[in-house]
Design an enzyme around this catalytic site. Structure first.
Site, PDB file in Angstrom:
ATOM      1  N   PHE B 308      -4.770  -1.403  -9.940  1.00  0.00           N
ATOM      2  CA  PHE B 308      -3.955  -0.824 -11.002  1.00  0.00           C
ATOM      3  C   PHE B 308      -3.040   0.280 -10.490  1.00  0.00           C
ATOM      4  O   PHE B 308      -1.858   0.353 -10.822  1.00  0.00           O
ATOM      5  CB  PHE B 308      -4.857  -0.287 -12.126  1.00  0.00           C
ATOM      6  CG  PHE B 308      -4.087   0.429 -13.190  1.00  0.00           C
ATOM      7  CD1 PHE B 308      -3.379  -0.300 -14.150  1.00  0.00           C
ATOM      8  CD2 PHE B 308      -4.040   1.809 -13.223  1.00  0.00           C
ATOM      9  CE1 PHE B 308      -2.643   0.363 -15.126  1.00  0.00           C
ATOM     10  CE2 PHE B 308      -3.306   2.477 -14.199  1.00  0.00           C
ATOM     11  CZ  PHE B 308      -2.612   1.750 -15.145  1.00  0.00           C
ATOM     12  N   CYS B 309      -3.591   1.174  -9.634  1.00  0.00           N
ATOM     13  CA  CYS B 309      -2.788   2.320  -9.214  1.00  0.00           C
ATOM     14  C   CYS B 309      -1.582   1.876  -8.399  1.00  0.00           C
ATOM     15  O   CYS B 309      -0.521   2.490  -8.444  1.00  0.00           O
ATOM     16  CB  CYS B 309      -3.633   3.341  -8.459  1.00  0.00           C
ATOM     17  SG  CYS B 309      -4.381   2.669  -6.992  1.00  0.00           S
ATOM     18  N   THR B 310      -1.727   0.758  -7.666  1.00  0.00           N
ATOM     19  CA  THR B 310      -0.582   0.252  -6.906  1.00  0.00           C
ATOM     20  C   THR B 310       0.518  -0.235  -7.832  1.00  0.00           C
ATOM     21  O   THR B 310       1.676   0.157  -7.710  1.00  0.00           O
ATOM     22  CB  THR B 310      -1.013  -0.899  -5.970  1.00  0.00           C
ATOM     23  OG1 THR B 310      -1.938  -0.401  -5.029  1.00  0.00           O
ATOM     24  CG2 THR B 310       0.174  -1.483  -5.236  1.00  0.00           C
ATOM     25  N   ASN B 313       1.811   2.977  -9.880  1.00  0.00           N
ATOM     26  CA  ASN B 313       2.397   4.163  -9.238  1.00  0.00           C
ATOM     27  C   ASN B 313       3.187   3.873  -7.973  1.00  0.00           C
ATOM     28  O   ASN B 313       4.216   4.506  -7.749  1.00  0.00           O
ATOM     29  CB  ASN B 313       1.286   5.170  -8.893  1.00  0.00           C
ATOM     30  CG  ASN B 313       0.484   5.535 -10.121  1.00  0.00           C
ATOM     31  OD1 ASN B 313       1.042   5.609 -11.214  1.00  0.00           O
ATOM     32  ND2 ASN B 313      -0.807   5.717  -9.956  1.00  0.00           N
TER      33      ASN B 313
END
Lengths: 584, 529
Positions: B308-310, B313
């Site tokens: 998710f963070c990739t 963000n």
């Protein structure tokens, strides 16, 4: 031309229809397939299955040669010929049925048996020149027609594919003097990151990155591992006489340098440093310095890739020395002239390969491919890195293009080469291949006994115990051909004299075993020989469909110049389902 | 030899050969015929009586509002006597078909020749039972093809040309233009129609005597009684979930004798095929005897998801932008109101493509194309006619060998790879003793931190290679429901997702895991690190 067509986007409807296969071989592969013209001799079930699997993905053109009158045949379980309104000629009927599957394919047929008009090597030569590839179904390799076609196709550099089914046994043979592969699509190759020999922009980027000066840990944990390894390797070289780590001890040393680069304020489990460590075994990360993979080297050192002496930059085919009259091709759909031939694609392949040769001579390495795998990084530093790799690749490709033009001018060639083809050649330069096979005609007299024995040994086919092996059926098929030549029919096809056929076949197999030096092993292949007599000349649909599928896949690979083609013989045993391949 | 395991098939073949040595069976075969004949009739035998019969069945079909009217329904409406007259007519039609493949007859020569001639390696073949085998194959053997897609179309053609006559096919899909590069039973005119119906009609019109019964439905909408009627099932599915379900269904049909041994007559072999690009595999699952699909689940690694963070963000690849639009922005922006994203809807696809494209341009990422957008969001598997033909032919060949014994079956898994030369490898997949479907499953222990949230733990069991539960229902040994992914308990347990495991359960707790998509219940033991 394939590469020019690749530049034209296909119609949206076509894109949607062929979407699932475009994801395998791309637009360039599809254009090459669309430009190809296939000739199939003898419309048996296996051939029909193979052709069906080429008509569906939209091969350019198809010509079917078969003189069989369906009224003379018993009604058989043929999927495409079951319509009661079918035409009487088998080739005509099959072409009509296949046209209904995909009207994008230009179809035509010759309602005559091939051996009626191909009665010499020179006739075969004049005939095969019209096509990109010729498929011959269910004909013994020793048939004179196969001999003529084999010799002619070998001379004309037109690939020839032989397909046979006997009961549970399938046989496929590819013959091509040279096959050039633009993209072997082997995904297990390491990325080409040039860490061992950083080009100026990469070095500058590494120099400009001072890990200790980055106070923000988020930023620090998103420095791409490529930068970390480039810096680490520079340090290692400074300490080790400018050499690369070459032993396990030195690798350990190098790993320690990678570890030491992590600033104390950086979290210990930072993913980018983990990635750097994982790839610090440099063989996993990049090929050795200026290393050219053997398969690529085979292309570059091929005589055809010599910029000065190669004769392969133009299509130099002797014209047929006699004028041959062939039966008229009946065009089912509107014909389009100029069948695109493998030889034309290959002239460009060798020209660019020669230019790459000149590039390697100058730069001491292959052109940079310019692709970057995904890695832990923030958007900006990843894109920045990606940009410098792709700029470098572009610059290298431009240099190769320059050499292409230089060769064209110097040799006075009449060959136009598209920039995009050169760029895509360089992008996949690690995956270029050249293959060549022996000729079927030569194999009849002098075959590769050692290659067979090695493949059979691996499978356990030289051991008389056990079942379900494929390799015994190659020598047995050779014996079948001997039988066929002597008797004009297949062993077992007359059930009344079956026992006699078995005895004769044991004799023929013994002859083949002698060539292999296995005559003393009397029990070897006895059961398989008797099975083969039992199979006689039966064609089971599932075997035909399996072999037709594989034949179509091999033909697709050859025509799209992608993936690695079969080298060169496949034997399938569909009892217990096994197969072997070897270079006959 | 593997062949000998196929007792269900063999018993019936042997029964045939005992009853009707070398002859064509007559009216005594009525009982199985009543059970097996469905509404699809051989069109070429369309006499006046048949036209009437078809009309009669069609009216029943309307009455029952279903595609298929099994004859037990007819019994229910007490019309059995009327029907049996028509069945006599059907038998007549079948006899015509039989005449074509009899010994000496020209058609189907290949199979008949092999049935009548044994060889040293066809040890299970009894040439004297050749007629009985043909009768069994063409009149009594019932085969189910699952999927009428890339593999399904090939399978239908292959089994029909192998001599199978009673064929059922299930597919819930409709025909799309992107199917036409390989699914050769369909044409442009069929786009939007039911795959099962069009495929069945095509085969019935091409192969004389063939009766393919289509089911435009989900495989899960059929019960055990439905699956029990078949002698062999061949699956050409592209979803791991559907294969898990089907596998568990066929394993569950196996009955045991009083002494605990397997009642072999209840075992229905499953032949499973799959393809991706130039690669594929074919296998035989003989429930309770060989490894089952669940035993070797690890051969099918779960789909890779981007962190998710990739995607939120630090997007780097075009895929990251597409996945963000797909997973996050669709739910957030609700461009078409409160509807689920449907990648078969051109408007939806266009929105997704444009949104992903805009995001990629914002970041300066190149390479978001419509093709890639569809590939990522739909998880499209590359597919081509040739590989489908190869794998389907291998599957159909195993089915024919099972029925006919003309050659030995493979044991039990073949992989195919055409990317580099031609490579096939056949090997024996071993049974997993603790397989949750066909073995004795052991509780699965998870070492977790009490600080992990329940949501994190659920992610873990979603990707766990043995479990892969995406819609879990978790209950502790004390009877407390920890989480339910479906209503009505979902609302009540939703708040648990954010809680730490330590707040919900103690170390060593046994959890019972159920999942509506999974064919079994597992016990999980939670131990804190």
């Amino acid at each position: 031309m394939a590469h020019r067509a690749a530049q034209q986007p296909q119609q949206p409807q076509q894109q949607r229809r062929y979407d699932r296969q475009l994801r395998i071989w791309g637009d360039a592969g599809q254009s090459a397939l669309r430009a190809a013209s296939l000739c199939a001799i003898s419309a048996t079930a296996a051939a029909a299955e193979a052709i069906k699997n080429l008509v569906l993905p939209a091969i350019g053109a198809l010509t079917l040669v078969d003189g069989t009158d369906l009224r003379q045949l018993p009604p058989t379980a043929h999927f495409f010929l079951s319509s009661p309104q079918r035409p009487h000629n088998r080739a005509h009927a099959l072409v009509a049925a296949l046209h209904a599957l995909n009207s994008d394919v230009r179809t035509s047929f010759i309602p005559h048996h091939a051996h009626e008009f191909i009665d010499s090597v020179s006739a075969a030569y004049a005939f095969v020149l019209r096509f990109s590839l010729v498929l011959v179904a269910d004909m013994p390799a020793s048939h004179t027609l196969v001999r003529f076609l084999s010799q002619a196709a070998f001379r004309a550099n037109v690939p020839l594919v032989l397909l046979r089914c006997h009961g549970m046994i399938g046989y496929l043979r590819v013959q091509a003097p040279t096959l050039c592969v633009l993209n072997a699509r082997q995904d297990d190759l390491p990325p080409d990151l040039c860490i061992h020999a950083p080009f100026s922009h990469l070095q500058a980027l590494a120099d400009a990155t001072d890990l200790n000066a980055i106070s923000d840990t988020t930023q620090l944990t998103h420095v791409p591992f490529v930068i970390i390894l480039t810096k680490a390797l520079q340090l290692f070289r400074a300490q080790n006489d400018q050499k690369l780590p070459a032993s396990p001890q030195q690798n350990k040393l190098f790993e320690n340098i990678v570890r030491s680069l992590r600033p104390s304020h950086c979290p210990a489990d930072a993913l980018n440093f983990e990635e750097a460590l994982k790839r610090s075994n440099l063989r996993l990360c990049y090929s050795q310095v200026n290393h050219i993979p053997p398969s690529v080297q085979a292309v570059l050192s091929h005589p055809n890739a010599d910029p000065r002496t190669s004769t392969a930059f133009s299509v130099q085919l002797e014209s047929p020395n006699h004028h041959h009259v062939f039966p008229q091709i009946v065009h089912y759909t509107k014909p389009r002239p100029a069948a695109h031939r493998i030889a034309e694609q290959q002239a460009r392949f060798w020209l660019i390969a020669a230019a790459v040769n000149m590039f390697v001579n100058e730069a001491g390495r292959l052109p940079v491919r310019g692709s970057l795998p995904d890695m832990t990084a923030d958007t900006e530093s990843y894109l920045n890195l990606q940009r410098i790799y792709s700029e470098k690749a572009h610059k290298d490709a431009k240099r190769v293009l320059h050499f292409v033009h230089a060769i064209v001018d110097e040799r006075g060639l009449d060959l136009d080469v598209d920039d995009a083809l050169v760029i895509s050649f360089c992008t996949n330069v690690h995956a270029i291949r050249v293959h060549s096979t022996s000729s079927i005609s030569d194999e009849l007299d002098d075959w590769n006994v050692d290659a067979f024995k090695e493949a059979a040994m691996l499978e356990g086919g030289l051991d008389p115990s056990g079942t379900g092996k494929a390799s015994p059926y190659y020598p047995i098929l050779r014996a079948v051909d001997l039988f066929h030549r002597a008797n004009g029919r297949y062993p077992g096809s007359d059930t009344v004299v079956k026992d006699n056929d078995i005895a004769l076949m044991h004799g023929y197999v013994a002859t083949v075993k002698e060539q292999l030096g296995l005559q003393s092993n009397t029990g070897l292949w006895r059961h398989e020989t008797e099975e083969m007599v039992r199979y006689a000349n039966t064609e089971l649909h599932n075997v035909a469909a399996f072999m037709g599928g594989i034949a179509a896949q091999e033909i697709t690979k050859i025509l799209t110049q992608q993936f690695v083609p079969l080298d060169n013989t496949l034997i399938v045993n569909m009892a217990e389902q096994s197969s072997i391949t070897f270079a006959a | 030899m593997f062949n000998k395991l196929c007792e269900r098939v063999y018993d019936q073949r042997r029964a045939m050969s005992a009853e009707v040595p070398g002859s064509i069976p007559g009216g005594r075969m009525q009982a199985p015929v009543v059970k097996w004949y469905d509404i699809s009739l051989p069109r070429r035998h369309s006499s006046v009586l048949f036209t009437f019969f078809v009309a009669f069945i069609d009216s029943l079909r309307l009455m029952f509002k279903c595609d298929r009217v099994p004859f037990y329904h007819l019994r229910v409406v007490k019309l059995h006597g009327v029907v049996s007259f028509f069945i006599m007519q059907l038998e007549e039609a079948v006899r015509d078909d039989v005449a074509e493949w009899r010994a000496g007859g020209p058609a189907w020569g290949g199979l008949d020749h092999l049935l009548r001639n044994a060889g040293p390696l066809s040890t299970d073949l009894n040439p004297e039972a050749a007629d009985a085998t043909q009768t069994f194959l063409r009149q009594h053997c019932k085969i189910l093809i699952i999927g009428a897609g890339g593999l399904g179309c090939e399978l239908l053609k292959d089994v029909a040309l192998s001599g199978f006559r009673h064929i059922n096919v299930i597919d819930l899909d409709t025909i799309d233009v992107s199917n036409l590069n390989r699914q050769f039973l369909f044409t442009e005119a069929d786009i939007g129609k039911s795959k099962a119906h069009v495929a069945a009609q095509y085969i019935n019109s091409r192969i004389p005597g063939c009766r393919v019964v289509p089911h435009h439905a989900n495989i899960m909408s059929f019960d055990a009684q439905f699956y029990q009627q078949f002698n062999i099932v061949i699956a050409g599915l592209d979803s791991v979930e559907a294969r898990r379900w089907l596998n568990a269904m066929l394993v569950s049909l196996v009955q045991f004798n009083p002494d605990g041994s397997v009642d072999r007559s209840s075992v229905i072999p499953l032949i499973d095929g799959g393809t991706e690009g130039f690669q594929g595999q074919a296998r035989i699952i003989y429930p309770r005897f060989t490894s089952c699909f669940e035993c070797t689940l690890s051969l099918f690694p779960p789909q890779q998801n981007y962190p998710f963070c990739t995607i939120a963000n630090t997007p780097r690849l075009p895929e990251h932008c597409i996945e963000y639009a797909h997973v996050i922005l669709w739910d957030k922006l609700k461009p078409f109101g409160d509807v689920k994203l449907n990648m078969d809807n051109a408007e939806h696809t266009k929105w997704l493509y444009e949104t992903a494209k805009a995001r990629s341009e914002h970041f300066g990422i190149q390479g978001v194309t419509l093709r890639l957008t569809q590939g990522v969001a739909k998880n499209i598997i590359p597919a081509v006619a040739s590989t489908n033909a190869i794998v389907a032919a291998a599957c159909a060949n195993e089915a024919l060998k099972m029925i006919s014994a003309i050659a030995a079956n493979m044991d039990n898994y073949m992989m195919y790879n055409g990317k580099s030369g031609v490579y096939t490898y056949t090997y024996k997949n071993e049974k997993k003793p603790d397989c949750p479907v066909c073995g004795t499953p052991q509780p699965k222990t998870f070492q977790v931190s009490p600080k992990d949230s329940l949501a994190e733990f659920l992610e873990q069991i979603a990707i766990d290679p043995d479990i892969r539960s995406k819609k879990p229902f978790l209950r502790s040994s004390t009877g407390k429901t920890i989480y339910a992914s479906t209503s009505p308990l979902r609302e009540a347990t939703q708040s648990n997702l954010k809680k730490k495991l330590g707040e919900l359960i103690t170390s060593g707790t046994e959890l019972t895991l159920a999942d509506k998509d999974l064919p079994f219940i597992r016990t999980l033991i939670i131990n804190y690190k």
